[in-house]
Design an enzyme around this catalytic site. Structure first.
Site, PDB file in Angstrom:
ATOM      1  N   GLY A   1       0.831  -1.190   0.000  1.00  0.00           N
ATOM      2  CA  GLY A   1       0.000   0.000   0.000  1.00  0.00           C
ATOM      3  C   GLY A   1       0.871   1.248   0.000  1.00  0.00           C
ATOM      4  O   GLY A   1       2.030   1.217   0.412  1.00  0.00           O
ATOM      5  N   CYS A   2       0.305   2.358  -0.456  1.00  0.00           N
ATOM      6  CA  CYS A   2       1.097   3.585  -0.582  1.00  0.00           C
ATOM      7  C   CYS A   2       1.542   4.117   0.780  1.00  0.00           C
ATOM      8  O   CYS A   2       2.721   4.375   1.000  1.00  0.00           O
ATOM      9  CB  CYS A   2       0.320   4.641  -1.364  1.00  0.00           C
ATOM     10  SG  CYS A   2      -1.359   4.952  -0.763  1.00  0.00           S
ATOM     11  N   TYR A   3       0.587   4.278   1.703  1.00  0.00           N
ATOM     12  CA  TYR A   3       0.959   4.732   3.042  1.00  0.00           C
ATOM     13  C   TYR A   3       1.915   3.743   3.702  1.00  0.00           C
ATOM     14  O   TYR A   3       2.873   4.126   4.379  1.00  0.00           O
ATOM     15  CB  TYR A   3      -0.283   4.850   3.927  1.00  0.00           C
ATOM     16  CG  TYR A   3      -1.198   6.005   3.642  1.00  0.00           C
ATOM     17  CD1 TYR A   3      -0.750   7.317   3.726  1.00  0.00           C
ATOM     18  CD2 TYR A   3      -2.545   5.788   3.334  1.00  0.00           C
ATOM     19  CE1 TYR A   3      -1.612   8.386   3.498  1.00  0.00           C
ATOM     20  CE2 TYR A   3      -3.409   6.846   3.106  1.00  0.00           C
ATOM     21  CZ  TYR A   3      -2.942   8.143   3.187  1.00  0.00           C
ATOM     22  OH  TYR A   3      -3.794   9.192   2.972  1.00  0.00           O
ATOM     23  N   ALA A   4       1.623   2.453   3.507  1.00  0.00           N
ATOM     24  CA  ALA A   4       2.447   1.416   4.140  1.00  0.00           C
ATOM     25  C   ALA A   4       3.885   1.474   3.648  1.00  0.00           C
ATOM     26  O   ALA A   4       4.824   1.234   4.415  1.00  0.00           O
ATOM     27  CB  ALA A   4       1.851   0.043   3.863  1.00  0.00           C
TER      28      ALA A   4
END
Length: 316
Positions: free
Chosen positions: A115-118
């Site tokens: 994921g992008c935030y991850a």
């Protein structure tokens, strides 16, 4: 040798960006399904099983269905959904995670795109937990802001289409208020955290670009690490990497602000250590494009690895 690639879900935001990064390359050939046949299971299954590699850009349920349709063991599969990011039999597609991860991805037929935030959160956390600078049971708070493309077609319409029923004039919004966000499980697992982190995401009125931030009270951390220790730990972990770089303390110390759109259009991520030595506080910050290293760029990087191609092809 030219490898064939099928993007299932190529008309979505991530799928379109992946396609743009692959078009014009002479080492891959894109396979497409006729628009009128996209919902035909048999037609999709044929392409899913005939391609050398498949990239899924689908919601979780649809991604799981697509996986169930693949019975050709030779197909290399990269899934951009949340469905398999903590699955033990899937390689996590963050090549810079540790010294062994790149080889794990290259050897796998099942890769889950992060994921992008991850991506930003794990990039900041993993080096410190692995090196023992941060205990695995340390309480972590993650603050982040993303462009609205991270929310998919619905959120894009919300910010861009005045005729949309949910059109908004908001310039900034915090969300996931119940502290339930789909990226948290992968952050905890791949960040090697024993305690579920508090994740506070937000969205701004701009299309793409992301900042992920982790504040720390250094005087409370066992060993009382300094800014220099933090920066050296990050630099050592990512030494020699092409897509993840670390700003030194001189660069970080001279900065007065950070633009979330600063790495847009790239597959790069840059990490910063902010603070004033001696105050016992630090701000760890990751800058990336939520559609680049946070999505389509990472998918192409993983595709290159599983196909044995130059990892940077289509990403320069």
């Amino acid at each position: 040798m030219v490898s064939t690639v099928f993007i299932d879900g190529e008309v979505g935001t991530t799928g379109l960006q992946i396609r743009q990064r692959l078009e014009g390359r002479n080492d891959v050939r894109l396979l497409s399904i006729a628009p009128e046949r996209r919902k035909e299971t048999a037609a999709r299954a044929e392409l899913l099983n005939s391609a050398d590699a498949v990239i899924l850009c689908l919601p979780d349920a649809a991604a799981k269905e697509a996986v169930s349709l693949i019975d050709n063991p030779k197909v290399k599969l990269i899934d951009a959904s949340t469905a398999y990011r903590t699955a033990p039999d899937w390689a996590y597609g963050f090549a810079e995670l540790d010294s062994a991860q790149r080889d794990k991805i290259a050897a796998s037929t099942r890769v889950s795109n992060p994921g992008c935030y991850a991506t930003g959160a794990i990039a900041l956390l993993r080096p410190f937990v692995a090196a023992g600078v941060l205990p695995a049971n340390w309480p972590i708070t993650i603050n982040a802001v993303s462009g609205y493309t991270g929310g998919g077609k619905s959120m894009i319409a919300e910010f861009e289409d005045p005729n949309a029923a949910n059109y908004t004039h908001e310039n900034f919004r915090i969300y996931a208020l119940p502290l339930q966000h789909k990226h948290v499980p992968e952050i905890q697992k791949h960040g090697q955290l024993d305690i579920r982190p508090i994740f506070a995401p937000s969205v701004g009125r701009y299309a793409q670009g992301m900042i992920v931030e982790i504040p720390l009270h250094l005087d409370l951390v066992p060993g009382r690490p300094t800014l220099k220790t933090l920066n050296e730990t990050l630099s050592a972990h990512y030494a020699g990497e092409r897509f993840v770089t670390v700003a030194d303390l001189v660069e970080s110390g001279a900065m007065t602000g950070l633009d979330p759109e600063g790495l847009n259009g790239t597959n790069r991520m840059k990490l910063f250590t902010f603070g004033t030595e001696g105050t016992g506080q630090a701000r760890l910050v990751a800058l990336l494009d939520n559609l680049g290293k946070g999505a389509s760029g990472a998918a192409v990087q993983n595709l290159n690895l599983v196909l044995g191609l130059d990892e940077a092809s289509g990403l320069n």
